[in-house]
Design an enzyme around this catalytic site. Structure first.
Site, PDB file in Angstrom:
ATOM      1  CB  CYS A 215      -0.948  -0.069   1.241  1.00 18.63           C
ATOM      2  SG  CYS A 215      -0.045  -0.064   2.829  1.00 18.63           S
TER       3      CYS A 215
ATOM      4  CG  HIS B  11      15.926  -0.761  -0.133  1.00 20.18           C
ATOM      5  ND1 HIS B  11      15.255   0.497   0.411  1.00 20.18           N
ATOM      6  CD2 HIS B  11      14.635  -1.373  -0.807  1.00 20.18           C
ATOM      7  CE1 HIS B  11      13.958   0.795  -0.036  1.00 20.18           C
ATOM      8  NE2 HIS B  11      13.794  -0.289  -0.630  1.00 20.18           N
TER       9      HIS B  11
END
Length: 579
Positions: free
Chosen positions: A50, A99
């Site tokens: 999202c 990351h």
């Protein structure tokens, strides 16, 4: 290893851009297929949540890879490349590993420490595996990311640094009150039956809501979720399923509604919310005009540095000795004490107005001073002119009227929109009697969240795991070359034993086996030290060149090494499993 990730998230892009760039399931599959079909990429995986969209790939050229992946993201998201580019970030090799590991641990989440991202990473890997776009590199990377995330949650208190997005959203809805006390006895409507909606339903059930109604486009999925909620051992909530066209009626009955669908358009418009509130209370949910007026007043204070005064004709000007109708053309917000208001007034009237503004009574200046006429007028007007010259305008002496804050009515409907793009019209924020929390307001609320000491521990775990993963990948990179070298040595031994049998045809089996074993031991001992050492050197930063050196020194065929790599990848593909 040439791992590249190109993406955008809530940290790099505004919610409006993330909404437009969001990818549904079909678009994600097409993006994966087009990425591996592109020249620079050999493997690909998409992580779409999202609040992030990231494309991972194994590329052979950095700049060409960045250009290709950025273009593909723009094409499949529908956002133009020029508009999308300022919000994109790029990570390469070890930085890309760092990351993803940080994402898996919840360090890069909107709510730090939330664990739902692990399920989303697992789904991303499964999708790439099903389409055969994940090879050795991305399989290893994503499975290790899942392990690192689980380690962070088990070895630290990162869970205390944040909650799931659902829990955080409910806390914002309750406006700081205890969620369980706030939710107890309420009727809830959950729109959608995916992973986020299911988590929201389960969280509401544990919080103590009295009823949960599940609406979904596929009614069978809504029924399944409602059945799971009803049969749960840890709750006694009443749950039932309804089709999507029942949402307007159910919204009228609901106290709180959570929406998280994959719809590309709005699920709840402002008009639908207004109708539901009116159907419940009998009064329309009009725009919060009081809130808008307050914003205007606050803006006026910021602009002028003073408390705004009522304009001409306001109720506060009752009994004012000035003829206020004569100054009605004064710009809105300009006090009747200003220059435009006093222009042309005689001294006696000005004096009367000054006494009125100070809260006193009208003064008969003639009786007080014994002076009247032009002389008194000249004196008073001169004093006013001197003051205006000094301070720039006539001083305003009227006492500020107290600002009456109209309280915003208590909400009768609470809406939590966890969808991206949004399910609920943003205009609902302006409706009185409704409280809406969406991804954008969650981002604002979490921007200043305090960082716990556990976060530092997780960062150290991530750093250690990135180093270990890089070493393992560099060592694995040389493995096919070492295997090819040993295979070549075995062929040499086999050839020499065959020649020996030709020269000594009478050699019995016992002696032949002993000679063969001796030759093999000699070759193994000669190769042992250099192959072990070259694996150690290759695991260090910058060690990728040792594989090339080994191939050159032993004149190994490149195709032989490549065939070993393909065979190992095929074995990995057959034996892969969930982390």
């Amino acid at each position: 290893m040439s791992l590249l990730v190109v993406g955008l998230s809530h940290r790099s892009a505004p919610v409006s851009v993330l909404e437009r760039a969001s990818l549904n399931a079909g678009a994600q599959l097409k993006l994966l297929q087009d990425t591996v079909a592109a020249e620079p990429a050999a493997e690909a995986a998409v992580l779409a949540t999202c609040n992030r969209i990231e494309l991972y790939a194994d590329v052979d050229k950095f700049h060409a890879g960045v250009a290709e992946l950025s273009t593909l993201l723009a094409q499949h998201s529908g956002v133009g490349l020029e508009e999308l580019t300022p919000y994109l970030y790029v990570h390469y090799e070890d930085r890309a590993v760092h990351h993803l590991f940080s994402v898996a641990c919840g360090l890069d989440s909107m709510v730090v420490g939330e664990g739902q991202i692990l399920g989303q990473i697992k789904d991303s890997l499964a999708r790439a595996q099903d389409l055969h776009t994940a090879g050795r590199l991305l399989n290893d990377l994503f499975q290790q990311a899942l392990r690192v995330g689980k380690r962070a949650h088990s070895e630290t208190g990162i869970d205390r640094a944040g909650q799931s997005l659902v829990t955080f959203g409910l806390e914002q809805l309750s406006a700081g009150a205890d969620v369980q006390q706030w939710a107890r006895g309420k009727r809830a409507l959950v729109i959608g039956a995916g992973s986020m909606s299911s988590l929201a339903a389960a969280t509401l059930a544990r919080a103590g809501v009295a009823e949960i109604v599940v609406a979904n486009r596929t009614f069978e999925r809504a029924e399944r979720l409602a059945r799971i909620l009803s049969e749960g051992d840890d709750t006694d909530v009443l749950a039932r399923a309804v089709p999507m066209d029942s949402v307007p009626g159910e919204l009228t009955r609901a106290d709180v509604a959570v929406s998280c669908t994959g719809a590309t358009g709005l699920v709840l418009t402002a008009d639908a919310v207004v109708a539901s509130v009116q159907g419940r209370t009998g009064a329309p949910a009009l725009e919060d005009a009081a809130g808008a007026d307050t914003a205007v007043r606050e803006a006026a204070v910021r602009d002028t540095g003073e408390t705004p005064l009522p304009g001409a004709g306001s109720a506060a000007d009752e009994n004012c000795p000035l003829d206020l109708s004569s100054v009605s053309s004064v710009p809105s917000g300009f006090s009747v004490m200003g220059e435009a208001a006093v222009a042309g007034m005689d001294a006696a009237t000005l004096e009367q107005h000054g006494a009125w503004a100070a809260g006193g009574t009208a003064v008969d200046r003639t009786r007080e001073t014994g002076r009247s006429g032009p002389e008194a007028d000249t004196e008073l007007i001169g004093a006013l002119a001197a003051t205006a010259t000094r301070v720039g305008r006539i001083p305003e002496r009227r006492r500020p009227e107290p600002v009456v804050e109209v309280p915003r009515p208590e909400p009768v409907l609470f809406l939590l929109d966890l969808a991206m793009p949004r399910d609920v019209d943003a205009a609902v924020h302006r409706l009185a009697g409704v409280r809406l929390v969406d991804i954008e307001s969650l981002a604002d609320a979490s921007a200043d969240a305090p960082m716990a000491a556990d976060v530092d521990m997780v960062r150290r775990i991530v750093a250690d795991e990135v180093t270990a993963f890089g070493a393992a990948q560099r060592a694995a990179h040389i493995t096919p070359t070492v295997v090819a070298l040993r295979s070549m040595a075995a062929d040499v031994v086999a050839g020499e034993i065959a020649r020996l049998e030709g020269r000594l045809p009478g050699l019995d089996d016992k002696h032949r086996a002993e000679i063969t074993q001796t030759v093999k031991r000699v070759v193994d001992k000669l190769l042992h030290a250099p192959t072990v050492r070259v694996k150690q050197l290759a695991a260090e930063p910058g060690g990728a060149g040792y594989a090339d050196a080994l191939r050159t020194l032993f004149d190994l065929d490149q195709e032989t090494v490549a065939s070993v790599s393909r065979a190992e990848n095929s074995t990995t593909e057959k034996n892969r499993g969930p982390a």
